[in-house]
Design a protein around this motif. Structure first.
Motif, short mmCIF file in Angstrom:
data_model
loop_
_atom_site.label_atom_id
_atom_site.label_comp_id
_atom_site.label_asym_id
_atom_site.label_seq_id
_atom_site.Cartn_x
_atom_site.Cartn_y
_atom_site.Cartn_z
N ASP A 174 7.66 9.02 -4.37
CA ASP A 174 8.53 9.89 -4.98
C ASP A 174 7.96 11.18 -5.69
O ASP A 174 8.70 12.14 -5.83
N LEU A 175 6.63 10.97 -5.90
CA LEU A 175 5.92 12.08 -6.55
C LEU A 175 5.15 13.01 -5.49
O LEU A 175 4.89 14.08 -5.82
N ALA A 176 5.25 12.52 -4.31
CA ALA A 176 4.70 13.36 -3.08
C ALA A 176 5.56 14.59 -2.61
O ALA A 176 6.77 14.04 -2.25
N ASP A 177 5.19 15.69 -2.22
CA ASP A 177 5.91 16.53 -1.38
C ASP A 177 5.77 16.40 0.10
O ASP A 177 6.86 16.47 0.89
N ASP A 178 4.76 15.69 0.43
CA ASP A 178 4.26 15.39 1.73
C ASP A 178 3.45 14.07 1.72
O ASP A 178 2.09 13.92 1.84
N ALA A 179 4.27 12.96 1.75
CA ALA A 179 3.75 11.54 1.45
C ALA A 179 2.81 11.21 2.79
O ALA A 179 1.94 10.58 2.56
N ILE A 186 -3.14 19.28 9.75
CA ILE A 186 -4.48 18.95 9.69
C ILE A 186 -5.22 19.82 8.34
O ILE A 186 -5.97 19.10 7.65
N ALA A 187 -4.77 21.09 8.29
CA ALA A 187 -5.35 21.97 7.18
C ALA A 187 -4.94 21.22 5.96
O ALA A 187 -5.71 21.10 4.89
N ARG A 188 -3.78 20.64 5.67
CA ARG A 188 -3.18 20.17 4.44
C ARG A 188 -4.15 18.86 4.15
O ARG A 188 -4.42 18.70 2.98
N VAL A 189 -4.27 18.06 5.21
CA VAL A 189 -5.14 16.83 5.15
C VAL A 189 -6.29 17.00 4.70
O VAL A 189 -7.05 16.42 3.62
N ARG A 190 -6.98 18.03 5.25
CA ARG A 190 -8.30 18.55 5.04
C ARG A 190 -8.51 18.85 3.64
O ARG A 190 -9.39 18.51 2.82
N GLN A 191 -7.60 19.58 3.04
CA GLN A 191 -7.82 20.04 1.59
C GLN A 191 -7.61 19.05 0.78
O GLN A 191 -8.16 18.93 -0.42
N LEU A 192 -6.53 17.94 1.06
CA LEU A 192 -6.34 16.91 0.13
C LEU A 192 -7.87 16.18 0.11
O LEU A 192 -8.20 15.63 -1.00
N ILE A 193 -8.25 15.97 1.26
CA ILE A 193 -9.54 15.02 1.22
C ILE A 193 -10.59 15.72 0.32
O ILE A 193 -11.22 15.34 -0.52
N LEU A 194 -10.67 17.13 0.49
CA LEU A 194 -11.72 17.89 -0.45
C LEU A 194 -11.36 17.99 -1.81
O LEU A 194 -12.34 17.88 -2.72
N ASP A 195 -10.00 17.63 -2.26
CA ASP A 195 -9.69 17.47 -3.58
C ASP A 195 -10.36 16.26 -4.22
O ASP A 195 -10.51 16.39 -5.44
N THR A 196 -10.62 15.45 -3.26
CA THR A 196 -11.36 14.05 -3.98
C THR A 196 -12.63 14.34 -4.44
O THR A 196 -13.40 13.41 -4.82
N ARG A 197 -13.30 15.38 -4.25
CA ARG A 197 -14.41 15.70 -4.86
C ARG A 197 -14.39 15.85 -6.46
O ARG A 197 -15.60 15.57 -6.95
N HIS A 198 -13.20 15.93 -6.90
CA HIS A 198 -13.11 15.79 -8.41
C HIS A 198 -13.92 17.05 -9.01
O HIS A 198 -14.47 16.83 -10.02
N LEU A 199 -14.04 18.10 -8.29
CA LEU A 199 -14.79 19.36 -9.09
C LEU A 199 -13.81 20.39 -9.84
O LEU A 199 -14.32 20.90 -10.92
N ALA A 200 -12.40 20.29 -9.44
CA ALA A 200 -11.51 21.29 -10.28
C ALA A 200 -10.34 20.53 -9.93
O ALA A 200 -9.81 19.96 -8.96
N PRO A 201 -9.24 20.91 -10.86
CA PRO A 201 -8.10 20.38 -10.83
C PRO A 201 -7.35 21.02 -9.55
O PRO A 201 -7.62 22.17 -9.23
#
Length: 209
Positions: A59-64, A107-122
């Protein structure tokens, strides 16, 4: 909890327009990656844990669905000797999702979500913040589980001398502990922040002793 034997049906359900052969091929490639003998923490159990955590917070996700796809792929490439695993995982995801008929914007959305898991920035998006929280939920495990996970991560870095590993790991954990908050979403903060900080403090003390 999701099992390897039951995982294809969950994966298949994400692609109702794909053939069984297409979903089976991409699924099996992921399973082979996550069950490789050198995967001790970043393995299928971690993916299953993340998916279970997502299920409790959909329920917290915009695109689960995008968040789920990112979870499946986010550690698909994992080489402890390299610093670009998230980028390589994101590129792998993009290639596989093209084969499965995924549209470019997804695909672009998923790709960015994966890059977010680098934990470099919020992360810039709500789903990015949710995915990062899910990926870090293990920091708030019960102490004995946290210790098992810690030992598993050390095994993945068996090639690193102990002094170097302890120094690098302590630096990474201190970086997390020094943040104003570890978890971005209010729900994860309320559930996990205190326990995660206690685990981090204990781990850092052991690493620096």
């Amino acid at each position: 909890m999701l099992t390897v034997s039951g995982s294809w049906r969950r994966w298949q359900a994400l692609f109702p327009g794909a053939t069984d052969a297409e979903t089976r091929s991409s699924h099996d490639a992921l399973i082979n990656a996550y069950t490789a003998p050198d995967r001790h923490y970043h393995n299928f159990a971690h993916i299953a844990d993340c998916l279970s955590t997502l299920d409790a917070a959909r329920d917290l996700a915009d695109d689960a669905r995008a968040a789920e796809l990112a979870i499946w792929f986010h550690d698909a490439v994992y080489d402890p000797t390299r610093p670009d695993n998230e980028l390589r995982s994101a590129e792998l995801a993009a290639g596989e999702l093209v084969k499965l008929g995924e549209p470019p914007h997804s695909i672009a959305r998923v790709r960015q979500l994966i890059l977010d898991t680098r934990h470099l920035a919020p992360p810039a998006t709500r789903d990015g913040r949710l995915l990062v929280d899910i990926d870090l939920a293990g920091l708030a495990a019960e102490p004995h589980v946290f210790d098992v996970n810690t030992a598993s991560i050390r095994r993945e870095y068996a090639h690193v001398p102990d002094a170097d590993y302890r120094r690098g790991r302590a630096e990474f954990l201190r970086g997390l502990a020094d943040r104003a908050r570890i978890y971005h979403t209010a729900r994860f903060f309320d559930l996990y922040e205190t326990r995660a900080r206690a685990n981090l403090a204990r781990a850092i003390t052991l690493l620096e002793s």
